[in-house]
Scaffold this active site. Structure first.
Site, PDB file in Angstrom:
ATOM      1  N   TYR A 140       0.815  -1.216   0.019  1.00 22.44           N
ATOM      2  CA  TYR A 140      -0.050  -0.155  -0.112  1.00 22.44           C
ATOM      3  C   TYR A 140       0.805   1.127  -0.183  1.00 22.44           C
ATOM      4  O   TYR A 140       0.652   2.323  -0.737  1.00 22.44           O
ATOM      5  CB  TYR A 140      -1.163   0.109   1.377  1.00 22.44           C
ATOM      6  CG  TYR A 140      -1.518   1.392   1.422  1.00 22.44           C
ATOM      7  CD1 TYR A 140      -2.519   1.825   0.282  1.00 22.44           C
ATOM      8  CD2 TYR A 140      -1.312   2.174   2.420  1.00 22.44           C
ATOM      9  CE1 TYR A 140      -3.091   3.109   0.570  1.00 22.44           C
ATOM     10  CE2 TYR A 140      -1.993   3.592   2.381  1.00 22.44           C
ATOM     11  CZ  TYR A 140      -2.875   4.054   1.559  1.00 22.44           C
ATOM     12  OH  TYR A 140      -3.091   5.130   1.766  1.00 22.44           O
ATOM     13  N   GLU A 170     -14.648   0.386   6.910  1.00 18.65           N
ATOM     14  CA  GLU A 170     -14.497   1.697   6.131  1.00 18.65           C
ATOM     15  C   GLU A 170     -15.744   1.930   5.380  1.00 18.65           C
ATOM     16  O   GLU A 170     -16.222   0.996   4.528  1.00 18.65           O
ATOM     17  CB  GLU A 170     -13.181   1.696   5.085  1.00 18.65           C
ATOM     18  CG  GLU A 170     -12.879   2.745   4.349  1.00 18.65           C
ATOM     19  CD  GLU A 170     -11.530   2.662   3.573  1.00 18.65           C
ATOM     20  OE1 GLU A 170     -10.700   2.626   4.246  1.00 18.65           O
ATOM     21  OE2 GLU A 170     -11.672   2.760   2.569  1.00 18.65           O
TER      22      GLU A 170
HETATM   23  C1  3EB Z   1      -7.379   6.734   5.738  1.00 21.48           C
HETATM   24  O1  3EB Z   1      -8.415   7.624   5.981  1.00 21.48           O
HETATM   25  C2  3EB Z   1      -7.886   5.376   5.317  1.00 21.48           C
HETATM   26  O2  3EB Z   1      -4.701   6.135  -0.113  1.00 21.48           O
HETATM   27  O3  3EB Z   1      -6.243   6.296  -1.422  1.00 21.48           O
HETATM   28  C3  3EB Z   1      -8.943   5.602   2.532  1.00 21.48           C
HETATM   29  C4  3EB Z   1      -9.335   6.251   1.312  1.00 21.48           C
HETATM   30  C5  3EB Z   1      -7.589   5.281   2.960  1.00 21.48           C
HETATM   31  C6  3EB Z   1      -8.369   6.252   0.357  1.00 21.48           C
HETATM   32  C7  3EB Z   1      -6.061   6.046  -0.345  1.00 21.48           C
HETATM   33  C8  3EB Z   1      -6.562   5.418   1.819  1.00 21.48           C
HETATM   34  C9  3EB Z   1      -6.949   6.011   0.489  1.00 21.48           C
HETATM   35  O4  3EB Z   1      -6.440   7.252   5.662  1.00 21.48           O
HETATM   36  C10 3EB Z   1      -7.218   4.921   4.306  1.00 21.48           C
END
Ligand code: 3EB
Length: 349
Positions: free
Chosen positions: A154, A334
């Site tokens: 990631y 989420e």
């Molecule tokens: C966060 O709030 C959770 O890397 O595009 C949520 C939505 C999250 C998009 C991205 C990562 C992404 O950090 C993770």
């Protein structure tokens, strides 16, 4: 002038260029025959999927947790033009470009390079068709938590995305809503929505902008905003990113899915409050969201999460439940969301 106004209204140029709904899967083939179909997104591992050769069709391999198989249907008021260019399939009207890219990573030296290449292709496709502004992206990444070359995949994705997006003008100003999830598929899947003019970047006062997270979360900033607000004449769309139990930049309630859900809903409430107070978006309650997509790390949490979510949303917001790996290891739930609504008239005084 008045006549011209009426004609434009009839032509739909004041209204939003597409609508989104969740529907029972029924017959994919008959949906694909609809003239105004802009995009059709299916979920889970479907039988016979390989035979569907249509550039509006996308399959997200995450298993669905509901009883009824659901598809997400995007409909435009006119017939989109469709095509394929390299690894990108697209569908466009005069106002929006929907595109989807699937990539065999084996061609690249790793996740960072694959992501860089993927977004470079997306940007080139947007330029070629004249839709230079992204509004939202969805990113489904194989083996999202595996370490590769000393870096979690990631984080390598964040690095590649940042490296390519920072080459675009006013990059930080134009960060858009996103979802980033693991996928059981071997191929990376990214789909996106773009337009000729940008939306507004919306952030959440309860959360540090992901772009300003400390570097321990990713070597280069996660390049997305908490939401994108796009006004379409008299109507408006709010595209809300994957939102989780993060306050400031830290995960809250590790190990407790229901408490994480409550925190996530508080985040969504703060976000819509912000969109209302900064941009006059006419929304005050989470029950006014048009659609919600819930991602659960563990299928075994589905019953309790479904019940609590329905209680908090009033049971009237169509919600799709999917099981998958959320990009931070300690997140169990989420939510992403979509709102189709209007901007309130400005006060005269
Ligand atoms: C966060 O709030 C959770 O890397 O595009 C949520 C939505 C999250 C998009 C991205 C990562 C992404 O950090 C993770």
């Amino acid at each position: 002038m008045v006549e011209n106004d009426r004609q434009q209204r009839e032509a739909g140029s004041y209204a939003s260029p597409f609508q989104v709904s969740y529907e029972n899967t029924g017959c994919i083939q008959s949906l694909l025959k609809e003239k105004g179909l802009l995009a059709l997104i299916s979920f889970g591992r479907m039988e016979g999927i390989k035979e569907i050769d249509d550039s509006r069709f996308v399959n997200v391999a995450l298993p669905e947790l509901g009883n009824e198989p659901i598809v997400e249907v995007w409909r435009a008021p006119c017939k989109p033009e469709t095509g394929c260019e390299g690894e990108i399939q697209y569908s466009k009207t005069d106002r929006v470009l929907f595109g989807c890219l699937q990539l065999e990573e084996a061609r690249f030296s790793g996740m960072e390079q694959a992501t860089y290449h993927a977004y470079r292709s997306i940007l080139a496709c947007q330029q070629r068709h004249g839709y230079p502004y992204l509004l939202r992206t969805w990113n489904y990444l194989p083996d999202i938590h595996r370490e590769e070359g000393g870096l979690e995949r990631y984080r390598a994705f964040c690095l590649g995305r940042h490296r390519i997006l920072e080459t675009t003008p006013y990059f930080e100003h134009h960060l858009v809503a996103a979802t980033a999830m693991g996928t059981p598929n071997a191929r990376m899947l990214i789909y996106f929505l773009a337009a000729g003019k940008p939306g507004f970047r919306i952030e959440n006062p309860r959360q540090v902008s992901a772009f300003h997270y400390p570097s321990r979360y990713a070597p280069r900033s996660p390049s997305f905003s908490r939401a994108t607000l796009k006004s379409w004449g008299t109507e408006a769309h709010l595209y809300i990113s994957g939102t989780a139990s993060i306050v400031g930049h830290e995960t809250q309630h590790v190990g407790d899915p229901l408490a994480q859900l409550d925190e996530t809903l508080d985040n969504l409430q703060a976000l819509i409050n912000n969109a209302r107070s900064l941009h006059r978006l006419k929304i005050s309650d989470l029950a006014e969201l048009s659609l919600v997509k819930a991602y659960l790390r563990r299928g075994s949490d589905a019953a309790s999460i479904t019940q609590r979510l329905q209680a908090r949303l009033g049971g009237s917001v169509p919600t799709l439940f999917l099981q998958g790996d959320i990009c931070r290891n300690d997140l169990l739930v989420e939510l992403e969301a979509f709102h189709a609504g209007t901007i309130m008239a400005a006060k005269t005084q």
